[in-house]
Motif scaffolding. Sequence first.
Motif, PDB file in Angstrom:
ATOM      1  N   MET A  92       0.816  -1.224   0.000  1.00  0.00           N
ATOM      2  CA  MET A  92       0.000   0.000   0.000  1.00  0.00           C
ATOM      3  C   MET A  92       0.838   1.258   0.000  1.00  0.00           C
ATOM      4  SD  MET A  92      -2.760  -0.415   2.998  1.00  0.00           S
ATOM      5  CE  MET A  92      -3.771  -1.881   3.049  1.00  0.00           C
ATOM      6  N   MET A  93       2.045   1.148   0.574  1.00  0.00           N
ATOM      7  CA  MET A  93       2.872   2.347   0.699  1.00  0.00           C
ATOM      8  C   MET A  93       3.134   2.969  -0.666  1.00  0.00           C
ATOM      9  SD  MET A  93       5.551   1.478   3.800  1.00  0.00           S
ATOM     10  CE  MET A  93       6.160  -0.114   3.203  1.00  0.00           C
ATOM     11  N   ASN A  94       3.278   2.126  -1.709  1.00  0.00           N
ATOM     12  CA  ASN A  94       3.522   2.640  -3.055  1.00  0.00           C
ATOM     13  C   ASN A  94       2.341   3.477  -3.552  1.00  0.00           C
ATOM     14  OD1 ASN A  94       6.158   1.453  -3.751  1.00  0.00           O
ATOM     15  ND2 ASN A  94       5.086  -0.486  -3.409  1.00  0.00           N
ATOM     16  N   GLU A  95       1.144   2.941  -3.332  1.00  0.00           N
ATOM     17  CA  GLU A  95      -0.057   3.648  -3.758  1.00  0.00           C
ATOM     18  C   GLU A  95      -0.218   4.966  -2.981  1.00  0.00           C
ATOM     19  OE1 GLU A  95      -3.405   0.887  -3.590  1.00  0.00           O
ATOM     20  OE2 GLU A  95      -4.722   2.678  -3.491  1.00  0.00           O
ATOM     21  N   MET A  96       0.013   4.869  -1.686  1.00  0.00           N
ATOM     22  CA  MET A  96      -0.174   6.054  -0.828  1.00  0.00           C
ATOM     23  C   MET A  96       0.681   7.249  -1.254  1.00  0.00           C
ATOM     24  SD  MET A  96      -0.352   4.400   2.955  1.00  0.00           S
ATOM     25  CE  MET A  96      -1.915   3.911   3.716  1.00  0.00           C
ATOM     26  N   CYS A  97       1.873   6.963  -1.772  1.00  0.00           N
ATOM     27  CA  CYS A  97       2.750   8.083  -2.163  1.00  0.00           C
ATOM     28  C   CYS A  97       2.692   8.313  -3.670  1.00  0.00           C
ATOM     29  CB  CYS A  97       4.182   7.832  -1.695  1.00  0.00           C
ATOM     30  SG  CYS A  97       4.963   6.420  -2.478  1.00  0.00           S
ATOM     31  N   GLY A  98       1.652   7.763  -4.311  1.00  0.00           N
ATOM     32  CA  GLY A  98       1.503   7.947  -5.758  1.00  0.00           C
ATOM     33  C   GLY A  98       2.667   7.354  -6.530  1.00  0.00           C
ATOM     34  N   ASN A  99       3.170   6.213  -6.008  1.00  0.00           N
ATOM     35  CA  ASN A  99       4.314   5.536  -6.624  1.00  0.00           C
ATOM     36  C   ASN A  99       5.557   6.414  -6.771  1.00  0.00           C
ATOM     37  OD1 ASN A  99       3.454   2.750  -7.112  1.00  0.00           O
ATOM     38  ND2 ASN A  99       1.841   3.736  -8.346  1.00  0.00           N
ATOM     39  N   ASP A 100       5.639   7.435  -5.925  1.00  0.00           N
ATOM     40  CA  ASP A 100       6.844   8.260  -5.893  1.00  0.00           C
ATOM     41  C   ASP A 100       7.385   8.192  -4.466  1.00  0.00           C
ATOM     42  OD1 ASP A 100       8.810  10.134  -5.800  1.00  0.00           O
ATOM     43  OD2 ASP A 100       7.576  11.810  -6.557  1.00  0.00           O
ATOM     44  N   LEU A 101       8.339   7.292  -4.252  1.00  0.00           N
ATOM     45  CA  LEU A 101       8.809   7.004  -2.888  1.00  0.00           C
ATOM     46  C   LEU A 101       9.492   8.205  -2.235  1.00  0.00           C
ATOM     47  CD1 LEU A 101       9.973   3.294  -3.209  1.00  0.00           C
ATOM     48  CD2 LEU A 101       8.039   4.157  -1.891  1.00  0.00           C
ATOM     49  N   SER A 102       9.859   9.206  -3.048  1.00  0.00           N
ATOM     50  CA  SER A 102      10.437  10.409  -2.438  1.00  0.00           C
ATOM     51  C   SER A 102       9.349  11.177  -1.680  1.00  0.00           C
ATOM     52  CB  SER A 102      11.081  11.298  -3.506  1.00  0.00           C
ATOM     53  OG  SER A 102      10.073  11.914  -4.284  1.00  0.00           O
ATOM     54  N   LYS A 103       8.081  10.848  -1.985  1.00  0.00           N
ATOM     55  CA  LYS A 103       6.969  11.536  -1.293  1.00  0.00           C
ATOM     56  C   LYS A 103       6.423  10.738  -0.115  1.00  0.00           C
ATOM     57  CE  LYS A 103       5.673  14.427  -5.153  1.00  0.00           C
ATOM     58  NZ  LYS A 103       5.024  14.378  -6.467  1.00  0.00           N
ATOM     59  N   LEU A 104       6.996   9.568   0.102  1.00  0.00           N
ATOM     60  CA  LEU A 104       6.551   8.749   1.232  1.00  0.00           C
ATOM     61  C   LEU A 104       6.868   9.484   2.539  1.00  0.00           C
ATOM     62  CD1 LEU A 104       5.439   5.793   1.760  1.00  0.00           C
ATOM     63  CD2 LEU A 104       7.806   5.173   2.256  1.00  0.00           C
ATOM     64  N   ASN A 105       5.945   9.440   3.487  1.00  0.00           N
ATOM     65  CA  ASN A 105       6.252  10.042   4.792  1.00  0.00           C
ATOM     66  C   ASN A 105       5.901   9.084   5.934  1.00  0.00           C
ATOM     67  OD1 ASN A 105       3.469  10.306   5.449  1.00  0.00           O
ATOM     68  ND2 ASN A 105       3.382  12.246   4.324  1.00  0.00           N
ATOM     69  N   GLY A 106       6.265   9.485   7.122  1.00  0.00           N
ATOM     70  CA  GLY A 106       6.089   8.627   8.293  1.00  0.00           C
ATOM     71  C   GLY A 106       4.638   8.246   8.529  1.00  0.00           C
ATOM     72  N   LYS A 107       3.756   9.206   8.342  1.00  0.00           N
ATOM     73  CA  LYS A 107       2.334   8.941   8.578  1.00  0.00           C
ATOM     74  C   LYS A 107       1.847   7.824   7.651  1.00  0.00           C
ATOM     75  CE  LYS A 107      -2.150  11.193   9.006  1.00  0.00           C
ATOM     76  NZ  LYS A 107      -2.869  10.237   8.136  1.00  0.00           N
ATOM     77  N   MET A 108       2.267   7.867   6.361  1.00  0.00           N
ATOM     78  CA  MET A 108       1.851   6.831   5.400  1.00  0.00           C
ATOM     79  C   MET A 108       2.304   5.447   5.867  1.00  0.00           C
ATOM     80  SD  MET A 108       2.819   8.704   1.831  1.00  0.00           S
ATOM     81  CE  MET A 108       2.205  10.343   1.440  1.00  0.00           C
ATOM     82  N   ILE A 109       3.515   5.383   6.380  1.00  0.00           N
ATOM     83  CA  ILE A 109       4.047   4.085   6.821  1.00  0.00           C
ATOM     84  C   ILE A 109       3.183   3.523   7.950  1.00  0.00           C
ATOM     85  CG2 ILE A 109       6.052   2.874   7.791  1.00  0.00           C
ATOM     86  CD1 ILE A 109       7.784   5.238   6.631  1.00  0.00           C
ATOM     87  N   PHE A 110       2.891   4.376   8.942  1.00  0.00           N
ATOM     88  CA  PHE A 110       2.069   3.909  10.064  1.00  0.00           C
ATOM     89  C   PHE A 110       0.625   3.635   9.615  1.00  0.00           C
ATOM     90  CE2 PHE A 110       5.617   5.471  12.618  1.00  0.00           C
ATOM     91  CZ  PHE A 110       5.695   4.502  13.606  1.00  0.00           C
ATOM     92  N   ASP A 111       0.110   4.453   8.689  1.00  0.00           N
ATOM     93  CA  ASP A 111      -1.248   4.213   8.187  1.00  0.00           C
ATOM     94  C   ASP A 111      -1.327   2.857   7.477  1.00  0.00           C
ATOM     95  OD1 ASP A 111      -2.251   6.541   9.196  1.00  0.00           O
ATOM     96  OD2 ASP A 111      -2.199   7.662   7.297  1.00  0.00           O
TER      97      ASP A 111
END
Lengths: 318, 318
Positions: A210-229
């Motif tokens: 899910m983490m990929n989808e959450m950041c729009g497949n741009d891992l540079s936009k991944l944040n801590g909240k997404m990981i915990f979510d």
Amino acid sequence: MRIGIDIGGMTVKLGLVDGEKIVAKKVVETDSAKLAPEEVIHNIATAAIALLKENQVGEKECESIGIACPGSVEPKKGTVLYANNIAWENVPLLELFAQYMMQDAQMQIPLAIANDADAAALGEVLYGAAKGKNNAILLTLGTGVGGGVIMDKKIFSGYMAGGCELGHMVIEREGKLCTCGRKGCLEMYASATALMDLARTAATNQPDSMMNEMCGNDLSKLNGKMIFDAQKQKDSAAMQVVDTYEEDLSIGIANLVNIFRPEIFILGGGVSAQKEYLTDELQKRVNGLCFDVKYGYVPPIVTSQLGNDAGIIGAAYL
Amino acid sequence: MRIGIDIGGMTVKLGLVDGEKIVAKKVVETDSAKLAPEEVIHNIATAAIALLKENQVGEKECESIGIACPGSVEPKKGTVLYANNIAWENVPLLELFAQYMMQDAQMQIPLAIANDADAAALGEVLYGAAKGKNNAILLTLGTGVGGGVIMDKKIFSGYMAGGCELGHMVIEREGKLCTCGRKGCLEMYASATALMDLARTAATNQPDSMMNEMCGNDLSKLNGKMIFDAQKQKDSAAMQVVDTYEEDLSIGIANLVNIFRPEIFILGGGVSAQKEYLTDELQKRVNGLCFDVKYGYVPPIVTSQLGNDAGIIGAAYL
């Protein structure tokens, strides 16, 4: 009334502090890439003078001005030995600051400096998450892992320069190379940066996470909240990431509990935004890891209450 | 005049202390397997009374009696919470000791207790390897790894019970299982026991190692001196053993330096018999491991000077 000043990599935050409240604030750009330390300090002094004048606080009504600064500071001499992220080296901060206050406003107010994590820990003990306690550890989980230790309501920064670097405790012999040159420092496992690195690797290796989808497949936009979510939604990659992160962070906390046995253990920095969701799990793990489970005191693990204001408030009371 | 008492697993050592000298000694068997804590404490009180009487020291000439005890102690209450190697649990040591002193000799002398490693550290600071210093760490490398931290010439034992367990700091995530239940504690890598384990494994795997010959091919008779002697003679198995041991010990020392930045770092216990041969090498390694190599203070690493008397002398001055 007092003034607390928190020097950061991007901005310097000044607060006029009355008791436990910040009654007025000012922000100055640090701009250490362009400005010499003398100019930055002059700008801070100008802002401090303005803060006092705009609020009709005279020289004698201001009990003290305290400055929190990143890096290694020498509180007795009032110098900054080395602050990597603002590129200061051997800067006589208090001497210069006192000089500008006198020259520009004929003001002579008692001054003090401390490391920023130390000041934040003091702020939390005086008016934040550890209010009413005398002894606490603050571990800040941000770009790196910093920390402050408060003993009897006073900052403990080691006997000599360079002490209380809680993030630079090796928890993995031959582990990941740290910026300090050692291998396996806690910072490489428990910082927000470490959490992001773990998550990016996991998301890359598991494209259906899910983490990929959450950041729009741009891992540079991944944040801590997404990981915990993602972890809360039972995404297996995220669950593994959070489990590893919490395990390593628990090792670091238990090490520090075994050494200091503080009354309370505070987590700050970006990751602490998860509040009880993070601390409940860490508490369970740490309870089982501390030495002398039967008689040894295990402190409650809580998150910072003052957040970004902790440094200002702690600095005001140095 | 003062009395210092050091309770060990096999014997209890009592010393009449005058300034920095132990002017008379007595030894009592601990025999905790047969005797109840009350009986052991009574025997110690009887010996203390005899020590005073035999040396014509009256109640008022004896300023204090201090007792160093292994395990977790609660100095304020005067109780031993838990001492594994003498199987004491929740023993009101000072209350009982005071009662026997009064009952048998009508003496009322100020009493104090401390953990034995803490007392030894204090002894070294007052009259031993750290004489003249205010702040020191003593790490004892014996069956386990114990330690004492002295701040401003006073024992720091953590704010709450169970603190200053310096040997129970994890330096290897998922490392060797420690007796405390965690994995990878410093004790599993830096104790004399750990050194012996490493050496026995190496000698077994490399039958041509000198270490086998030195102990008459009976590895149960191998000792620390043999390991270092073989290493000095360039025995490759012993060289590897000592290198690994020194590397791991250096990690532990550097971790503690990064946290406390003591003025001086003292090594005690069996392994410290190697003196400068050990500390010169450790100093080189630790110098390169501490945070902030440029401005951070790196303490000299030295070995204990008082040896087995450190606990008695420290206890006398609690």
